[in-house]
Design an enzyme around this catalytic site. Structure first.
Site, short mmCIF file in Angstrom:
data_model
loop_
_atom_site.label_atom_id
_atom_site.label_comp_id
_atom_site.label_asym_id
_atom_site.label_seq_id
_atom_site.Cartn_x
_atom_site.Cartn_y
_atom_site.Cartn_z
N GLU A 166 0.85 -1.19 0.00
CA GLU A 166 0.00 0.00 0.00
C GLU A 166 0.89 1.25 0.00
O GLU A 166 2.04 1.20 0.44
CB GLU A 166 -0.86 -0.03 1.26
CG GLU A 166 -1.92 1.05 1.36
CD GLU A 166 -2.65 1.02 2.71
OE1 GLU A 166 -3.79 1.51 2.77
OE2 GLU A 166 -2.09 0.50 3.70
N LYS A 210 -10.07 0.32 -1.47
CA LYS A 210 -10.11 -0.08 -0.06
C LYS A 210 -11.46 0.23 0.59
O LYS A 210 -11.92 1.38 0.55
CB LYS A 210 -8.97 0.63 0.68
CG LYS A 210 -8.80 0.21 2.14
CD LYS A 210 -7.59 0.96 2.71
CE LYS A 210 -7.32 0.66 4.16
NZ LYS A 210 -6.15 1.42 4.65
N CYS A 263 -4.59 -3.63 3.76
CA CYS A 263 -4.20 -3.23 5.11
C CYS A 263 -5.30 -3.43 6.16
O CYS A 263 -5.53 -4.54 6.61
CB CYS A 263 -3.69 -1.78 5.09
SG CYS A 263 -2.65 -1.33 6.51
#
Length: 270
Positions: free
Chosen positions: A43, A116, A153
């Site tokens: 990321e 995300k 993440c």
């Protein structure tokens, strides 16, 4: 058997410098004796965004998926005949941006775009000040490393997302991350990566940022929870062998997906 390259990088605030480094990693992965079929970046590959950077400044740095950053990586993927999982700040509405991962084929085409879903508004952070969440689940992408499900993440902390991806056919979960340092954070990282691998009978590939405010510890976990790679604080690239046959073997001997009581409960999406 396939080989996957995992990049643990320390992105700077200089987008062009990070792009140049990324292209070099792709060349190295393709030229290695055990040539990688895919290169996975962490990321925030495009740039490190310090807490002092305003949302408007990050928005100016951001690009569309047709912009120079991704286009350059597409050219590199095609030139070196290697698949790439890359991340970028993608332009959105207003001053906030998407935290986006793209899968690029070895022919240079974009085969998947994931934005995300879960923003890191926790433990003193507020990603939603600069970022906007994605609006849909994206199914697995076909690659040389099998069907891969992408999460980013903080998404790791939500087991229903990895299970949904697995139920949709993912055999490998790839989680590009910028895991922030802090008390118990490395323990959480290792524990959850192992849990996502074991509960889904999947490989988990988790390239992470290192340096700045990030924890490093990029990892690859096999379907039975064995650690295949832990990069600790080493900046650079490692190539790991992925045994696709092991996925079926583990899922047969430990049939967690088959043994679910879907007559009693089920995961549903809109």
């Amino acid at each position: 058997m396939v080989f996957v390259a995992v990049v643990q990088m320390k992105s700077s605030e200089d987008k062009q410098d990070n792009l140049q480094q990324s292209v070099e990693y792709i060349k190295q992965a393709a030229a290695a004796p055990n040539k990688a079929s895919m290169v996975c970046f962490p990321e925030f590959q495009m740039a490190f965004s310090p807490s002092t950077q305003r949302a408007s400044e990050l928005s100016k740095l951001a690009e569309t998926i047709r912009g120079n950053f991704v286009t350059t990586l597409r050219r590199a993927a095609k030139a070196d005949r290697v698949e790439v999982l890359a991340t970028l700040y993608e332009k959105a509405v207003g001053n906030r941006v998407y935290d986006t991962a793209v899968v690029i084929s070895n022919k240079g085409t974009i085969t998947s775009v994931y934005r995300k879903l879960h923003l890191y508004d926790a433990l003193g952070f507020k990603e939603s000040k600069k970022l906007i969440p994605g609006k849909k689940l994206v199914g697995p992408a076909k690659t040389a490393a099998g069907n891969i499900g992408v999460l980013i993440c903080y998404d790791i902390r939500f087991p229903e997302l990895s299970r949904l991806l697995t139920a949709k056919g993912a055999r490998v979960l790839v989680a590009p991350s910028g895991w922030v340092q802090g008390p118990m954070k490395e323990e959480h990282w290792q524990t959850m990566l192992k849990a996502r691998a074991i509960e889904n009978g999947s490989y988990v590939i988790a390239p992470d940022q290192v340096g700045n405010i990030y924890a490093g510890r990029s990892m690859v976990i096999d379907p039975f929870g064995v650690v295949c790679l832990d990069m600790d604080q080493r900046e650079g690239m490692e190539i790991v062998e992925i045994d696709l046959a092991k996925i079926a073997k583990v899922r047969q001997s430990l049939p967690l997906l088959k043994n679910r009581r879907t007559d009693i409960y089920r995961l549903e999406t809109r």
